[in-house]
Design a protein around this motif. Structure first.
Motif, PDB file in Angstrom:
ATOM      1  N   UNK A  87     -10.952  -6.221   1.959  1.00 62.37           N
ATOM      2  CA  UNK A  87      -9.651  -5.718   2.380  1.00 62.37           C
ATOM      3  C   UNK A  87      -8.669  -5.773   1.214  1.00 62.37           C
ATOM      4  N   UNK A  88      -7.987  -4.666   0.952  1.00 62.88           N
ATOM      5  CA  UNK A  88      -7.009  -4.597  -0.130  1.00 62.88           C
ATOM      6  C   UNK A  88      -7.564  -4.169  -1.468  1.00 62.88           C
ATOM      7  N   UNK A  89      -8.882  -3.984  -1.573  1.00 65.44           N
ATOM      8  CA  UNK A  89      -9.484  -3.536  -2.834  1.00 65.44           C
ATOM      9  C   UNK A  89      -9.117  -2.088  -3.136  1.00 65.44           C
ATOM     10  N   UNK A  90      -9.185  -1.739  -4.408  1.00 72.34           N
ATOM     11  CA  UNK A  90      -9.042  -0.359  -4.867  1.00 72.34           C
ATOM     12  C   UNK A  90     -10.284  -0.088  -5.705  1.00 72.34           C
TER      13      UNK A  90
ATOM     14  N   UNK B 206      -6.352   1.078   7.658  1.00 74.68           N
ATOM     15  CA  UNK B 206      -7.192   0.051   7.045  1.00 74.68           C
ATOM     16  C   UNK B 206      -7.812   0.493   5.733  1.00 74.68           C
ATOM     17  N   UNK B 207      -8.501   1.637   5.760  1.00 73.06           N
ATOM     18  CA  UNK B 207      -9.300   2.023   4.603  1.00 73.06           C
ATOM     19  C   UNK B 207      -9.362   3.543   4.479  1.00 73.06           C
ATOM     20  N   UNK B 208      -9.248   4.025   3.235  1.00 71.30           N
ATOM     21  CA  UNK B 208      -9.325   5.446   2.942  1.00 71.30           C
ATOM     22  C   UNK B 208     -10.463   5.719   1.975  1.00 71.30           C
ATOM     23  N   UNK B 209     -11.246   6.754   2.251  1.00 68.71           N
ATOM     24  CA  UNK B 209     -12.276   7.244   1.340  1.00 68.71           C
ATOM     25  C   UNK B 209     -11.803   8.586   0.791  1.00 68.71           C
TER      26      UNK B 209
ATOM     27  N   UNK C 126      -0.986  -1.058  -2.827  1.00 67.00           N
ATOM     28  CA  UNK C 126      -0.237  -2.257  -3.217  1.00 67.00           C
ATOM     29  C   UNK C 126       0.783  -2.686  -2.168  1.00 67.00           C
ATOM     30  N   UNK C 127       1.469  -1.737  -1.557  1.00 71.49           N
ATOM     31  CA  UNK C 127       2.541  -2.068  -0.619  1.00 71.49           C
ATOM     32  C   UNK C 127       2.063  -2.182   0.824  1.00 71.49           C
ATOM     33  N   UNK C 128       1.152  -1.302   1.221  1.00 75.45           N
ATOM     34  CA  UNK C 128       0.680  -1.296   2.604  1.00 75.45           C
ATOM     35  C   UNK C 128      -0.692  -1.931   2.775  1.00 75.45           C
ATOM     36  N   UNK C 129      -1.287  -2.361   1.664  1.00 72.21           N
ATOM     37  CA  UNK C 129      -2.582  -3.032   1.684  1.00 72.21           C
ATOM     38  C   UNK C 129      -3.687  -2.173   2.298  1.00 72.21           C
TER      39      UNK C 129
END
Length: 284
Positions: free
Chosen positions: A28-31, A153-156, A181-184
């Motif tokens: 969670x929160x990775x880029x 939560x997560x975007x591809x 960064x802001x919305x995690x």
């Protein structure tokens, strides 16, 4: 906690494997940026993560209560999709369809959320415009907002800046970075732009003849030490190299010359190294 874990994954199509033994996880929160040569399996991996196709072997484990319909997806556009005759508002709102079940209408909460997301992606002034009349950069921001309506939560993202001009590209990268960064919001993005990877990514998955997964810092360090294809090293990374690291890079490029594999990119890297305030590197 890991949102997605891939274990011993083998990918392919029509019974032919194009990538095997793939292991990585996304927290969670990775880029995470996925990079590699054309045809190496990046888009196939993306489709497999979305369960649009099955892996030939191995497993994909969703964690932290993540459900498959909570993964937002921004694919590469086709020419037909760019000419779709609908309003921006209609396209954005369609991102909620996967969450509505049998309910036929959008509720007030969904309309409010869509408006807030349109503000975040800076397209509120486009709400009543026809999608087909927008620029490429505006269309991509609309589709990004639609993907956000499906999940927070997560975007591809499959090459989200492909075909965009430099200004639209910079705007898109900035919005994606703010979401992370802001919305995690966790980001998994296919990219060919190593410079942007160095700027924004927290982790990198390199797919090709050699597979690498790790932090951005580990990835750039691996590049600098010449353990991956030197033709893919950007001037950004070269500028950060020590004299010894540049010597190793020149040695790799010179080996390409010897093996008759010299490309235009190799020539550019060689000339840049010779002009990088350390000319003794090339002649030491």
């Amino acid at each position: 906690m890991s949102l997605i874990t891939c274990e011993n994954l083998t990918l392919g199509y029509e019974g032919k494997a194009i990538l095997s033994g793939l292991n990585f996880s996304v927290n969670s929160g990775d880029y995470l940026c996925i990079v590699g040569e054309n045809g190496s399996g990046k888009s196939t991996l993306m489709k497999t993560l979305l369960h649009l196709q099955s892996p030939m072997s191995g497993s994909i484990i969703l964690g932290d209560d993540l459900k498959i319909n909570e993964i937002g997806y921004l694919p590469q556009q086709t020419a037909l999709q760019r000419d779709f005759p609908a309003s921006v508002d209609e396209i954005v709102m369609s991102g909620f369809l996967g969450r509505m079940g049998l309910r036929p209408f959008y509720n007030k909460a969904e309309k409010k959320e869509a408006h807030e997301l349109m503000e975040k992606t800076r397209i509120t002034d486009l709400a009543d415009r026809c999608y087909r009349q927008l620029s490429g950069g505006q269309q991509q921001r609309v589709l990004l907002t639609r993907a956000l309506c499906a999940t927070r939560k997560i975007l591809l993202l499959d090459e989200p800046v492909s075909g965009l001009d430099p200004v639209a590209t910079a705007d898109m990268y900035q919005i994606i970075n703010e979401l992370n960064k802001e919305d995690r919001v966790t980001i998994i993005m296919i990219s060919h732009d190593i410079g942007e990877v160095a700027t924004y990514a927290s982790h990198v998955l390199h797919i090709g003849q050699k597979v690498f997964f790790g932090t951005k810092e580990e990835y750039l360090g691996t590049y600098a030490l010449g353990e991956l294809d030197c033709n893919e090293v950007s001037q950004y990374e070269i500028a950060k190299m020590t004299v010894e690291e540049k010597r190793k890079m020149v040695s790799r490029i010179c080996q390409d010359v010897y093996d008759s594999k010299m490309t235009d990119e190799s020539v550019e890297k060689y000339l840049f190294l010779c002009d990088s305030k350390s000319k003794e590197v090339c002649y030491a």
